[in-house]
Design a protein around this motif. Structure first.
Motif, short mmCIF file in Angstrom:
data_model
loop_
_atom_site.label_atom_id
_atom_site.label_comp_id
_atom_site.label_asym_id
_atom_site.label_seq_id
_atom_site.Cartn_x
_atom_site.Cartn_y
_atom_site.Cartn_z
N VAL A 119 52.66 12.55 47.55
CA VAL A 119 53.94 13.15 47.92
C VAL A 119 54.07 14.47 47.15
O VAL A 119 53.89 14.49 45.93
N ILE A 120 54.36 15.53 47.87
CA ILE A 120 54.53 16.85 47.24
C ILE A 120 55.90 17.37 47.64
O ILE A 120 56.20 17.56 48.82
N GLY A 121 56.74 17.55 46.64
CA GLY A 121 58.14 17.84 46.90
C GLY A 121 58.44 19.31 47.12
O GLY A 121 57.57 20.18 46.97
N PRO A 122 59.69 19.61 47.45
CA PRO A 122 60.09 20.99 47.73
C PRO A 122 59.94 21.89 46.51
O PRO A 122 60.23 21.49 45.39
N GLY A 123 59.46 23.09 46.77
CA GLY A 123 59.30 24.06 45.69
C GLY A 123 58.05 23.84 44.86
O GLY A 123 57.75 24.63 43.97
N ALA A 124 57.31 22.76 45.13
CA ALA A 124 56.08 22.51 44.37
C ALA A 124 55.00 23.50 44.82
O ALA A 124 54.98 23.96 45.96
N VAL A 125 54.09 23.79 43.89
CA VAL A 125 52.97 24.69 44.18
C VAL A 125 51.69 23.99 43.78
O VAL A 125 51.55 23.54 42.65
N VAL A 126 50.76 23.90 44.71
CA VAL A 126 49.44 23.31 44.43
C VAL A 126 48.43 24.44 44.59
O VAL A 126 48.32 25.06 45.64
N GLY A 127 47.69 24.71 43.53
CA GLY A 127 46.82 25.88 43.49
C GLY A 127 45.56 25.73 44.30
O GLY A 127 45.26 24.69 44.89
N ALA A 128 44.78 26.80 44.28
CA ALA A 128 43.53 26.85 45.04
C ALA A 128 42.55 25.81 44.50
O ALA A 128 42.39 25.65 43.29
N HIS A 129 41.90 25.10 45.42
CA HIS A 129 40.86 24.11 45.09
C HIS A 129 41.37 23.00 44.17
O HIS A 129 40.58 22.35 43.48
N ALA A 130 42.68 22.79 44.14
CA ALA A 130 43.24 21.69 43.36
C ALA A 130 43.17 20.40 44.18
O ALA A 130 43.09 20.44 45.41
N ILE A 131 43.19 19.27 43.47
CA ILE A 131 43.16 17.96 44.13
C ILE A 131 44.43 17.20 43.75
O ILE A 131 44.74 17.05 42.57
#
Ligand SMILES: CC(C)(COP(=O)(O)OP(=O)(O)OC[C@H]1O[C@@H](n2cnc3c(N)ncnc32)[C@H](O)[C@@H]1OP(=O)(O)O)[C@@H](O)C(=O)NCCC(=O)NCCS
Length: 212
Positions: A119-131
């Motif tokens: 689950v990834i919530g609002p405003g969250a940032v997941v970077g490049a090549h992240a898992i």
């Protein structure tokens, strides 16, 4: 039916196979090839092309619209491969399992992968090549840096930050706003209640750095 996006998966180890599994349940993607340096020459297996990573440029000449995703679990090796290939971010696909929830207000970087039940919530940032692994929660406004890994069932509470290359172990927790430093590790089951510096391994509840 719209054309399926050709995808090249890099890596045939455990993580690479998980990504191939996601491609199979994404009707909008088509597995175009699999590359790994375990192969010395291109070969066809079951109609699918396997080859060494050095074949990527020629694969892209044949299929310029193909996107890639790096299916290597080790954060440093994932970065090494991205650096070695030197491709533009646009050449990488963010790959999300259909059983994950990603807020429309979250950002996913190039080559980021999100596993089932995450689950990834609002405003969250997941970077490049992240898992973001199976069942992990990245709450509102939390940040997962480039090449970082949030393991299965880990929780980043609101506004928590996992810096570049850091690894959050299975079931570990960062309480709201806490930061895990670059290339650091928070051991499985640990709970970070205050910021942890770069380059350390921390374990326990509350998490403290191992003396090394
Ligand atoms: C934290 C971790 C990286 C440490 O690994 P390591 O560097 O090989 O460390 P060691 O196994 O030598 O353990 C060092 C000490 O930390 C303790 N320790 C290790 N992991 C721990 C954990 N998760 N929680 C509490 N204590 C832990 C060990 O008992 C040992 O203590 P001791 O010196 O008193 O005997 C590893 O144990 C871990 O938790 N990895 C997360 C793996 C994971 O979740 N992967 C997900 C893949 S999808």
């Amino acid at each position: 039916m719209p054309l399926r996006r050709p995808l090249i998966v890099i890596g045939v180890g455990g993580h690479g196979r998980v990504l191939m599994d996601i491609v199979r349940v994404r009707p909008d993607f088509r597995l175009a090839a699999v590359v790994d340096d375990r192969f010395t020459e291109p070969e066809l297996r079951g109609g699918l092309l396997y080859g060494p990573i050095s074949t990527v440029p020629s694969l892209l000449l044949d299929e310029p619209d193909a996107e890639l995703v790096i299916g290597i679990g080790d954060n440093r090796i994932r970065r090494q491969i991205a650096e070695r290939l030197g491709l533009a971010d646009e050449q990488y696909a963010a790959l999300v399992h259909p059983g994950a929830y990603v807020s429309s207000d979250a950002q996913l970087g190039a080559g980021a992968v999100v596993m089932p039940g995450a689950v990834i919530g609002p405003g969250a940032v997941v970077g490049a090549h992240a898992i973001v692994n199976s069942g992990a929660v990245v709450e509102h406004d939390a940040v997962v840096g480039d090449f970082a890994h949030v393991s299965p069932n880990a929780t980043l509470a609101g506004g928590a930050v996992v810096e570049e290359g850091a690894h959050v172990g299975s079931g570990a927790v960062l309480i709201p706003g806490v930061r895990l430093g670059r290339w650091s590790v928070l051991g499985a089951g640990g709970t970070a209640i205050r910021d942890l510096p770069d380059g350390i391994t921390a374990v326990g509840v509350p998490a403290v750095a191992l003396a090394r």
